[in-house]
Design an enzyme around this catalytic site. Structure first.
Site, PDB file in Angstrom:
ATOM      1  N   LYS A 162      36.736  47.923  32.471  1.00  6.93           N
ATOM      2  CA  LYS A 162      37.127  48.926  31.478  1.00  6.93           C
ATOM      3  C   LYS A 162      36.237  50.175  31.504  1.00  6.93           C
ATOM      4  O   LYS A 162      36.353  51.008  32.384  1.00  6.93           O
ATOM      5  CB  LYS A 162      37.181  48.262  30.100  1.00  6.93           C
ATOM      6  CG  LYS A 162      38.251  47.133  30.041  1.00  6.93           C
ATOM      7  CD  LYS A 162      38.343  46.491  28.692  1.00  6.93           C
ATOM      8  CE  LYS A 162      39.146  45.211  28.723  1.00  6.93           C
ATOM      9  NZ  LYS A 162      40.592  45.403  28.623  1.00  6.93           N
ATOM     10  N   ASP A 178      30.717  37.657  29.959  1.00  6.50           N
ATOM     11  CA  ASP A 178      31.871  38.476  30.337  1.00  6.50           C
ATOM     12  C   ASP A 178      31.842  39.718  29.437  1.00  6.50           C
ATOM     13  O   ASP A 178      32.292  39.671  28.299  1.00  6.50           O
ATOM     14  CB  ASP A 178      33.164  37.682  30.167  1.00  6.50           C
ATOM     15  CG  ASP A 178      34.373  38.532  30.556  1.00  6.50           C
ATOM     16  OD1 ASP A 178      35.500  37.996  30.608  1.00  6.50           O
ATOM     17  OD2 ASP A 178      34.197  39.748  30.784  1.00  6.50           O
ATOM     18  N   TYR A 233      39.237  35.262  26.516  1.00  3.28           N
ATOM     19  CA  TYR A 233      40.089  35.613  27.652  1.00  3.28           C
ATOM     20  C   TYR A 233      39.204  36.243  28.712  1.00  3.28           C
ATOM     21  O   TYR A 233      38.382  37.113  28.405  1.00  3.28           O
ATOM     22  CB  TYR A 233      41.173  36.601  27.223  1.00  3.28           C
ATOM     23  CG  TYR A 233      42.072  37.077  28.341  1.00  3.28           C
ATOM     24  CD1 TYR A 233      42.007  38.390  28.788  1.00  3.28           C
ATOM     25  CD2 TYR A 233      42.986  36.232  28.952  1.00  3.28           C
ATOM     26  CE1 TYR A 233      42.833  38.844  29.815  1.00  3.28           C
ATOM     27  CE2 TYR A 233      43.816  36.669  29.984  1.00  3.28           C
ATOM     28  CZ  TYR A 233      43.731  37.983  30.404  1.00  3.28           C
ATOM     29  OH  TYR A 233      44.552  38.414  31.427  1.00  3.28           O
TER      30      TYR A 233
HETATM   31  P1  KE4 Z   1      41.544  42.961  33.712  1.00  8.11           P
HETATM   32  O1  KE4 Z   1      41.879  42.041  34.858  1.00  8.11           O
HETATM   33  O2  KE4 Z   1      42.712  43.104  32.712  1.00  8.11           O
HETATM   34  O3  KE4 Z   1      40.967  44.286  34.146  1.00  8.11           O
HETATM   35  O4  KE4 Z   1      40.335  42.298  32.875  1.00  8.11           O
HETATM   36  C1  KE4 Z   1      40.481  40.973  32.422  1.00  8.11           C
HETATM   37  C2  KE4 Z   1      39.546  40.741  31.253  1.00  8.11           C
HETATM   38  C3  KE4 Z   1      38.380  40.020  31.466  1.00  8.11           C
HETATM   39  N1  KE4 Z   1      37.512  39.788  30.458  1.00  8.11           N
HETATM   40  C4  KE4 Z   1      37.750  40.255  29.210  1.00  8.11           C
HETATM   41  C5  KE4 Z   1      36.754  39.966  28.126  1.00  8.11           C
HETATM   42  C6  KE4 Z   1      38.927  40.996  28.936  1.00  8.11           C
HETATM   43  O5  KE4 Z   1      39.158  41.436  27.670  1.00  8.11           O
HETATM   44  C7  KE4 Z   1      39.834  41.257  29.972  1.00  8.11           C
HETATM   45  C8  KE4 Z   1      41.126  42.022  29.753  1.00  8.11           C
HETATM   46  N2  KE4 Z   1      41.383  42.430  28.405  1.00  8.11           N
HETATM   47  C9  KE4 Z   1      42.775  42.599  28.082  1.00  8.11           C
HETATM   48  C10 KE4 Z   1      42.932  42.973  26.595  1.00  8.11           C
HETATM   49  N3  KE4 Z   1      42.160  42.209  25.710  1.00  8.11           N
HETATM   50  C11 KE4 Z   1      43.435  43.605  28.953  1.00  8.11           C
HETATM   51  C12 KE4 Z   1      44.760  44.130  28.469  1.00  8.11           C
HETATM   52  C13 KE4 Z   1      45.908  43.466  29.146  1.00  8.11           C
HETATM   53  O6  KE4 Z   1      45.818  42.278  29.512  1.00  8.11           O
HETATM   54  O7  KE4 Z   1      46.922  44.171  29.291  1.00  8.11           O
END
Ligand code: KE4
Length: 427
Positions: free
Chosen positions: A267, A239, A144
Site C-alpha cells: 500500500k 504484516d 487477512y
Molecule cells: P494485496 O495483495 O491486496 O496488495 O495485499 C494483501 C494484504 C495483506 N495484508 C494485509 C494486512 C492487507 O490488508 C492486505 C490487503 N488489504 C485489502 C483490504 N483490507 C485490500 C483490498 C482488496 O482486497 O481489494
C-alpha cells in the site's frame, strides 16, 4: 445522487469480470449497492463518472496517505516513465527505496521488493519456513494477509464480508499447517505452542488488525507474541501492509515498540503503484535466492515506475514532520463525532471503523456480532451525503494528509445527524 452512468458501466463490467470487479470487496454486494465507477481523484476527493464528488475515506484501501494525485508523486512517476517502464534488471531506484525503508524500519536489515501484499506475505512465510525448517504457522482469526492458499483460513477483509472465511479451491493439505488463534487472546496462542511448539515456523499477525474492522492489540499482546516466539524459536512476522508508514514512519513496530523478525509492507510503500516488500533480519533474508534456497522471483519486482512512486511518497512522509500528528487529530475528531452520535467506534491513529454492535470489538467473534444491515444503512447515508467509505463492515476508514479541516468538519456534521437519520428514516 445520479449514478446512471456507473450503473450502465456496471452492466458491461459484469460481462467480463466476476461480480464486475477486480477485487471482491469492491462489489458493494453486502451493502446492497452496485459499485460506482470512478473517473478521477485528487487530494481528498474522488469523482465518479456521473460527476458526483465525494470525500474519500477509502484512499484505495490505504495507499493514498498523501491524498490522491499528489503532485510530487505524479511528477516522479511521469519522469520515470520517460526512461522506460520496466527493465527486468537492477536500477538505482531500488537502492534508494530500500534505504528509505530501512532507515525508517531498521528491523528490515535486508529486504526484497515484490508486487503485492499477497506476494510479500506468501514470500515471508516461505522464508520463515525455510529458515526454521518448520512447517506450521499461526495466524489469527479475522486477520487477512492476502489470498495465498495457506492463509485463506478464517481470514478477514473480503472473506469476512462475503462470509466465506475459508476459500474453496484450496486443498485441505495446503492449510493443514495453518493454525489459527484468537486475536488479543494470549491463552489461545499458548495452547498452540504447547501442542505444536517445536514445529511452528512463525506467527503472522496484523500488529493492529484492520481486516475485521479496526481492532487494536490489547496492552502487552504484541510483546507477548514477541516473547513466546523467542521462547520456542519461532519467528514473528508483522504484516504491516496496512500499518506500515500508516501508524508512524516506523510503522506499528515503532508505534507499539515491539520489533518483528520479518515484516511485510504494501500500500503506502508503493505510493499507489503495485509495490510491496518483505524483509527483516539479515541472517533470515540470506536464505532467499540467489543467496539461499528459499525461492522467490518476479518479472516486475522493483520496476522503476512503482519504485519512483514509493520513493516520492516516503520522502514526503519524512519531510512532513507534523503529518502523523495531524492525521491523528483529524481522525480523533471523526471518532469523537461518531461517539457523540452514539456509535461504537474503534480507532488507532488514522484508522477507524464504526461497528454496529453494543459490545466492544476486540476480536473476530465480537466483530462478527456487528449488524451488517445497520452498517449498510450507515454506508448509504454517508454516500448520499457525498462521503465515500469502504462498502464493508470489516474494513477501515483511512484519513489522509489531504483531508482538510473543512472535510473533517463536514463529515462530523453528517455523522452527527446520522442518529436522527436512523430514528426518522429507518427505525
Ligand atoms: P494485496 O495483495 O491486496 O496488495 O495485499 C494483501 C494484504 C495483506 N495484508 C494485509 C494486512 C492487507 O490488508 C492486505 C490487503 N488489504 C485489502 C483490504 N483490507 C485490500 C483490498 C482488496 O482486497 O481489494
Amino acid at each position: 445522487m445520479n449514478t446512471e452512468k456507473s450503473k450502465r458501466l456496471y452492466d458491461e463490467a459484469i460481462k467480463f469480470m466476476p461480480g464486475g470487479v477486480n477485487s471482491p470487496v469492491r462489489a458493494c454486494r453486502n451493502v446492497g449497492k452496485t459499485p460506482l465507477f470512478i473517473d478521477h481523484a485528487a487530494g481528498s476527493k474522488i469523482y465518479d463518472v456521473d460527476g458526483n464528488e465525494y470525500i474519500d475515506y477509502v484512499c484505495s484501501w490505504g495507499p493514498n496517505i498523501l491524498g490522491h494525485s499528489d503532485p510530487e508523486v505524479i511528477e516522479s512517476v511521469k519522469k520515470a516513465c520517460d526512461g522506460g517502464l520496466t527493465f527486468g534488471a537492477c536500477h538505482e531506484g531500488e537502492i534508494e527505496l530500500a534505504n528509505l525503508i530501512q532507515r525508517n524500519m531498521p528491523s528490515m536489515e535486508m529486504l526484497r521488493l515484490v508486487n503485492s501484499g499477497t506476494e510479500a506475505v506468501m514470500s515471508a512465510v516461505r522464508t520463515a519456513r525455510g529458515f526454521t525448517r518448520r512447517d506450521k504457522i499461526i495466524k489469527f482469526e479475522g486477520c487477512y494477509h492476502g489470498h495465498s492458499d495457506g492463509l485463506l483460513v478464517k481470514a478477514g477483509s473480503g472473506l469476512l464480508t462475503n462470509s466465506i472465511p475459508d476459500s474453496s479451491g484450496v486443498p485441505k493439505s495446503y492449510t493443514d499447517n495453518t493454525l489459527t488463534a484468537v486475536y488479543n487472546d494470549e491463552l489461545s496462542v499458548k495452547k498452540l505452542f504447547e501442542e505444536y511448539g517445536a514445529d511452528i515456523a512463525c506467527i503472522i499477525v496484523e500488529p493492529c488488525a484492520a481486516n475485521m474492522g479496526v481492532v487494536p492489540p490489547k496492552e502487552g499482546f504484541l510483546q507477548f507474541l514477541r516473547d513466546i516466539t523467542n521462547e520456542y524459536g519461532a519467528l514473528l512476522i508483522f504484516d504491516e501492509v496496512i500499518t506500515g508508514f500508516r501508524l508512524s514512519l516506523g510503522g506499528a513496530q515503532e508505534y507499539y515498540g515491539v520489533t518483528s523478525d520479518l515484516t511485510t509492507l504494501g500500500k503506502i510503500v508503493g505510493g499507489g503503484m503495485p509495490l510491496a516488500v518483505y524483509g527483516g533480519k539479515r541472517e533470515i533474508m540470506e536464505c532467499v535466492a540467489p543467496l539461499g534456497s528459499v525461492y522467490q522471483a518476479g518479472t516486475l519486482s522493483g520496476n522503476p515506475i512503482a519504485v519512483s512512486a514509493g520513493i516520492a511518497t516516503l520522502k514526503a512522509l519524512e519531510r512532513n514532520k507534523d503529518l502523523y500528528e495531524k492525521l491523528d487529530k483529524k481522525a480523533e475528531k471523526l471518532a469523537a463525532s461518531m461517539k457523540m452520535a452514539g456509535l461504537n467506534v474503534n480507532r488507532e491513529g488514522s484508522l477507524l471503523t464504526v461497528f454496529f454492535t453494543d459490545r466492544k470489538v476486540v476480536d473476530y467473534e465480537t466483530a462478527k456480532k456487528s449488524d451488517c444491515k445497520k452498517f449498510a444503512l450507515f454506508y448509504s447515508y454517508l454516500l448520499e451525503n457525498g462521503i465515500y467509505s469502504a462498502p464493508s463492515q470489516f474494513e477501515a476508514m483511512f484519513v489522509s494528509y489531504a483531508h482538510s479541516d473543512a472535510d473533517i468538519e463536514y463529515t462530523c456534521e453528517v455523522i452527527s445527524k446520522f442518529e436522527l437519520y436512523n430514528i426518522n428514516k429507518h427505525y
